[in-house]
Write a protein that holds these residues in place. Structure first.
Motif, short mmCIF file in Angstrom:
data_model
loop_
_atom_site.label_atom_id
_atom_site.label_comp_id
_atom_site.label_asym_id
_atom_site.label_seq_id
_atom_site.Cartn_x
_atom_site.Cartn_y
_atom_site.Cartn_z
N HIS A 17 32.91 39.03 -69.40
CA HIS A 17 33.98 38.43 -68.24
C HIS A 17 33.84 37.84 -67.25
N LEU A 18 34.57 36.72 -67.40
CA LEU A 18 35.09 36.73 -65.34
C LEU A 18 35.82 37.87 -64.44
N GLN A 19 36.81 38.00 -65.65
CA GLN A 19 37.60 38.76 -64.88
C GLN A 19 37.29 40.54 -64.35
N GLU A 20 35.81 41.13 -65.37
CA GLU A 20 35.13 41.98 -64.94
C GLU A 20 34.47 41.93 -63.92
N TYR A 21 34.26 40.34 -63.31
CA TYR A 21 33.33 40.90 -61.60
C TYR A 21 34.10 40.65 -60.82
N ARG A 22 36.13 40.43 -61.14
CA ARG A 22 36.25 40.89 -60.22
C ARG A 22 36.75 41.99 -59.32
N SER A 23 37.58 41.65 -57.51
CA SER A 23 37.58 42.73 -57.35
C SER A 23 36.94 43.42 -56.41
N GLY A 24 36.18 42.67 -56.18
CA GLY A 24 35.03 43.30 -55.61
C GLY A 24 33.47 43.77 -56.48
N ARG A 25 33.74 43.77 -57.45
CA ARG A 25 32.78 44.15 -58.93
C ARG A 25 31.68 43.31 -58.80
N ALA A 26 30.89 43.44 -58.11
CA ALA A 26 29.22 42.11 -57.99
C ALA A 26 28.55 42.45 -59.14
N PRO A 27 27.62 41.73 -59.09
CA PRO A 27 27.03 41.66 -60.08
C PRO A 27 25.45 42.41 -59.72
N SER A 28 24.88 43.84 -60.77
CA SER A 28 24.36 45.19 -60.13
C SER A 28 22.18 44.54 -60.44
N ASN A 29 22.72 43.75 -61.99
CA ASN A 29 21.14 44.15 -62.16
C ASN A 29 21.28 42.57 -62.70
N MET A 30 19.90 42.23 -62.87
CA MET A 30 19.82 40.69 -63.31
C MET A 30 20.16 40.30 -64.54
N GLU A 75 23.37 41.50 -65.53
CA GLU A 75 24.51 40.84 -65.44
C GLU A 75 24.53 39.72 -64.16
N LEU A 76 24.12 39.16 -64.02
CA LEU A 76 23.97 37.90 -62.81
C LEU A 76 24.02 37.16 -63.49
N PHE A 77 23.18 37.21 -64.62
CA PHE A 77 22.54 36.29 -65.76
C PHE A 77 24.18 35.84 -66.97
N ASN A 78 24.75 37.64 -67.30
CA ASN A 78 26.11 36.91 -67.53
C ASN A 78 27.46 36.39 -67.06
N TYR A 79 27.16 36.85 -65.72
CA TYR A 79 27.90 36.36 -64.13
C TYR A 79 28.34 34.69 -64.55
N ARG A 80 26.81 33.69 -64.35
CA ARG A 80 26.53 32.90 -64.86
C ARG A 80 26.81 31.82 -65.83
N HIS A 81 26.66 32.03 -67.30
CA HIS A 81 26.64 31.92 -68.14
C HIS A 81 28.12 32.25 -68.69
N ALA A 82 29.19 32.71 -67.96
CA ALA A 82 30.66 32.86 -67.98
C ALA A 82 30.96 31.47 -67.42
N GLN A 83 30.85 31.79 -66.54
CA GLN A 83 31.43 30.51 -65.96
C GLN A 83 31.27 29.04 -65.56
N VAL A 84 29.86 28.74 -66.70
CA VAL A 84 29.79 27.85 -67.26
C VAL A 84 30.73 27.67 -68.31
N TRP A 85 30.37 28.76 -69.11
CA TRP A 85 31.07 28.26 -70.33
C TRP A 85 32.44 28.40 -70.37
N ASN A 86 32.70 28.93 -69.57
CA ASN A 86 34.21 29.10 -68.99
C ASN A 86 34.81 26.96 -69.45
N ALA A 87 34.46 26.40 -69.26
CA ALA A 87 34.76 25.02 -69.08
C ALA A 87 35.37 24.73 -70.89
N ILE A 88 35.00 24.85 -71.31
CA ILE A 88 35.70 25.24 -72.34
C ILE A 88 37.00 25.63 -72.68
#
Length: 622
Positions: free
Chosen positions: A266-279, A281-294
């Motif tokens: 979830h996007l709130q898990e990446y806030r406050s400077g907690r950037a993705p640390s591996n591949m 997590e980065l994929f899930n981060y992009r996935h959550a950004q797109v899925w958040n449209a619904i």
């Protein structure tokens, strides 16, 4: 002597019954047939309606959730498609205003009647007619995804490499519902509220691509999706080579891309400077950004139409139509006008709705981690190291596994039946003390140590097994052998059924004991889908109902309590004058047909045929 007294008594009873019937008929005629208007408020009604649709766009958006242009375009389409028409005393525009104001603010029938100076019967009748008319527009404004990829994803480098074949996002939402007491169990969701589970697919610009309502609240999202894919009238189709974005509640399967499990998502898990640390997590981060449209789409629809936030006391089919109508209106608004002002009127800040997208998506250029492109067709398998990392995210407490015997099942069923008699079953599940008592009883009688978690898991197994058997018995060709306690069917019926239901293979020839008791324990609280109808079916039914009403509409069907002479109808005069003023200010606005006097209609050349109207849509700015 006795016979004369009996005859007098019978005569008295007959006279009393006749008098009662006459009084009841007279009361009915007085209340419903010979009604008199409570107020002669044509001027007041005209001022109120004109203050909404004649004033500024801001006032119209605030009251009706759409601008004046969108309102008049909607009325024009309802008239041109013969889905709605004027009555003798209520214009089509007033009918639509009543409906939109009701669904926007969830206003009660009596409040609307007092506000528009109409009887409750008049408001209810026109509300349902407009409701059927709007639902009939479902095939016009809700269209499934095609082969064309979203342009927003192509222009953004953060997503183009991961989701180049993406066509939309899918998720379910729960809408509060009101159902009879016997149906409370299957409509109660996991949070304890009565609701219907609504599945929706939307594009990246938050337009609805598919909608399936009317499933019970206890149904899982995966089950609703499976039903949507197997609908006969309007199935959800995935274009060849494309896929929908889904969250972890759905399986990662062909046509549906789910995120990695055991990795923060979830996007709130990446806030406050907690950037993705591996591949991953980065994929899930992009996935959550797109899925958040619904998710933003659901929030926008519920914020715009408050009737979706509370359970309305209509028939369940009407409640389903209200849900479909609200999503149709949402697509209509986003298709024909800009959506900036309607967001503000819905009580939702543009920053709140678009913030997740702007702050977390468009402006994101951080984390130069190379992310894997997850195939939507083949689920990815974890390496041994990844499995070890994934296990750290699982609960530390694990319930000890127990091998259940038929004796243990028999003791468990007997104890749970007693717990039901004691009232320790709350609709969808047993209470904690019921599980604990059943576990103690099984341990005491069989000598096998069992915890309440073991009892709960065993009951889940029985639920799944019972549902499979119930579905088989509901299909054609299957039967039940009470002596052998097995499901019976010819071999050709089994082979055909197993092609679409492979899970039933393990029950072929298997002895299932105490089927009746399982029906009492787990069968009464399961979602059955008996109320489910496709949105296309609902739209076709509503369109047929409205056209039949229009063909048989007579003056006897008009509003009996609002029988004011239309030659002095101030509403018709003022709206007719307003039409000319508004059309002169907005040249691209199509001509509208309002109810006015015959002289006005011929002078202004705005008849019921709707000639001269235009359905040209204003292009949205890039």
């Amino acid at each position: 002597m006795g016979s004369e007294e009996e005859e007098d008594e019978r005569r008295a009873v007959v006279v009393q019954a006749v008098a009662t019937c006459v009084a009841a008929v007279g009361e009915y005629c007085r209340a419903y047939m010979f009604k008199q208007p409570t107020r002669f408020g044509d001027d007041e009604r005209a001022r109120f309606i004109n203050s909404i649709i004649r004033a500024t766009d801001r006032d119209c958006v605030t009251q009706l959730r759409m601008s004046r242009e969108a309102f008049f375009l909607l009325c024009s389409q309802l008239r041109e498609k013969t889905l709605l028409r004027d009555s003798r005393n209520v214009s089509l525009e007033e009918q639509v205003v009543i409906f939109l104001h009701t669904v926007s603010y969830n206003v009660r029938n009596r409040v609307i009647g007092h506000r528009f100076i109409r009887s409750g019967e008049t408001v209810s009748r026109h509300f349902h007619r407009v409701l059927d008319a709007v639902v009939s527009l479902y095939p016009v404004y809700v269209k499934q995804a095609g082969q064309e990829p979203p342009t927003d994803l192509q222009t953004n480098q953060n997503w183009a490499s991961y989701f180049q074949d993406y066509v939309g996002a899918i998720d379910g939402t729960h809408i509060p519902t009101h159902v009879p007491a016997p149906d409370h169990a299957c409509f109660r969701n996991r949070k304890g509220a009565l609701s219907q589970n609504v599945l929706a697919a939307c594009s990246f610009d938050m337009k609805i691509l598919y909608l399936l309502a009317s499933w019970e609240g206890s149904a899982s999202d995966a089950r609703v999706l499976h039903n949507a894919l197997t609908q006969t009238d309007d199935p959800l189709t995935v274009p060849n080579g494309k896929f929908y974005i889904v969250d972890a509640r759905y399986a990662h399967s062909p046509g549906f891309m789910a995120p990695y499990r055991g990795v923060r998502y979830h996007l709130q898990e990446y806030r406050s400077g907690r950037a993705p640390s591996n591949m991953r997590e980065l994929f899930n981060y992009r996935h959550a950004q797109v899925w958040n449209a619904i998710e933003r789409c659901f929030g926008l629809v519920k914020g715009r139409f408050s009737i979706l936030k509370t359970a309305i006391q209509y028939a369940f089919e009407t409640q389903v139509k209200v849900v479909i109508a609200c999503f149709v209106l949402h697509n209509f608004i986003r298709s024909d006008i800009d959506c900036g002002e309607d967001l503000h009127a819905a009580g939702i800040s543009v920053g709140e709705v678009e913030g997740e997208m702007s702050d977390n998506c468009l402006s994101d250029t951080s984390t130069p981690i190379q992310s894997p492109v997850r195939s939507p067709a083949i689920p990815t398998r974890c390496s041994p190291r990844e499995k070890t990392v994934k296990s750290l995210a699982e609960p530390l407490f694990r319930v000890a596994k127990s091998k259940w015997s038929s004796q243990m099942d028999q003791v468990l069923c007997n104890k749970l039946l007693k717990q039901i008699a004691l009232g320790r079953k709350a609709d969808n599940s047993f209470r904690r003390e019921a599980y604990q008592v059943a576990a103690e009883q099984v341990t005491r009688q069989t000598g096998v140590p069992v915890t309440w978690q073991n009892v709960q898991n065993r009951l889940r197994y029985h639920k799944r097994e019972y549902n499979v058997v119930r579905d088989m018995l509901a299909a054609s060709g299957f039967g039940w052998d009470n002596e052998r306690m097995v499901v019976t069917a010819p071999d050709e019926v089994w082979e055909e059924y197993l092609k679409s239901h492979p899970r039933a293979a393990r029950l072929r020839g298997k002895r299932i004991e105490r089927m009746d008791d399982l029906g009492v324990i787990v069968g009464s609280n399961q979602a059955t889908g008996r109320y489910v109808k496709g949105s296309m079916t609902m739209a076709a039914s509503s369109s047929r109902i409205n056209r039949d009403l229009n063909e048989t509409w007579t003056e006897l069907d008009d509003d009996l309590d609002d029988h004011v002479d239309l030659s002095d109808d101030t509403l018709g005069d003022s709206i007719g004058t307003m039409r000319g003023q508004f059309s002169s200010d907005t040249p691209s606005m199509p001509n509208r047909c309002y109810r006015g006097t015959p002289t006005q209609t011929s002078a202004t050349n705005h008849g019921r045929s709707g000639s001269g109207s235009s359905t040209k849509k204003r292009q949205r700015p890039p």
